[in-house]
Enzyme design. Structure first.
Site, PDB file in Angstrom:
ATOM      1  N   ALA A  77       0.698   4.787  -0.163  1.00  0.00           N
ATOM      2  CA  ALA A  77       0.569   3.756   0.868  1.00  0.00           C
ATOM      3  C   ALA A  77      -0.133   2.528   0.295  1.00  0.00           C
ATOM      4  CB  ALA A  77      -0.225   4.304   2.052  1.00  0.00           C
ATOM      5  N   CYS A  78       0.395   1.366   0.594  1.00  0.00           N
ATOM      6  CA  CYS A  78      -0.199   0.103   0.149  1.00  0.00           C
ATOM      7  C   CYS A  78      -1.591  -0.052   0.758  1.00  0.00           C
ATOM      8  CB  CYS A  78       0.691  -1.057   0.575  1.00  0.00           C
ATOM      9  SG  CYS A  78      -0.023  -2.672   0.257  1.00  0.00           S
TER      10      CYS A  78
END
Length: 119
Positions: A77-78
């Site tokens: 996940a960013c």
């Protein structure tokens, strides 16, 4: 073929999460390697353990977690998108982690294809 996936939509408000998962599942069954799934924008919601769908509904977060455990697919996940949505490491699914946007570049470089799901 080595494949990276970019998923930019949340789990229940858009078909992209289901389509990305089904594509990854089919690619693995055909003998391809799905290296990583990078979650961006609302896509980061796919990797939280806060979702609790009804018993008769699909559990998209659990699907990604199982894929990570069974096939070694990185679920990433960013960090910027996660922080904007209040997502921290302690609420990530098993097999999921938060990382920088530069990792997406690495995924694109090290794989034969990078497929994008979502707007």
């Amino acid at each position: 073929m080595n494949i990276g996936i970019l998923l930019k939509e949340g789990p229940y408000n858009h078909q992209a999460a289901d389509t990305a998962y089904k594509f990854a599942e089919a690619a693995i069954k055909k003998g391809h390697t799905v290296d990583a799934v990078f979650l961006y924008n609302d896509g980061v919601i796919n990797a939280t353990n806060l979702t609790d769908p009804p018993q008769d509904d699909r559990n998209i977060a659990a699907r990604w977690s199982n894929m990570a455990k069974e096939h070694g697919v990185e679920i990433l996940a960013c960090i910027a998108a996660s922080k904007r949505r209040g997502i921290t490491d302690d609420i990530m699914i098993e097999g999921g982690s938060i990382t920088g946007l530069g990792t997406l570049t690495d995924i694109a470089i090290r794989n034969d294809r990078l497929l994008t799901f979502g707007d």
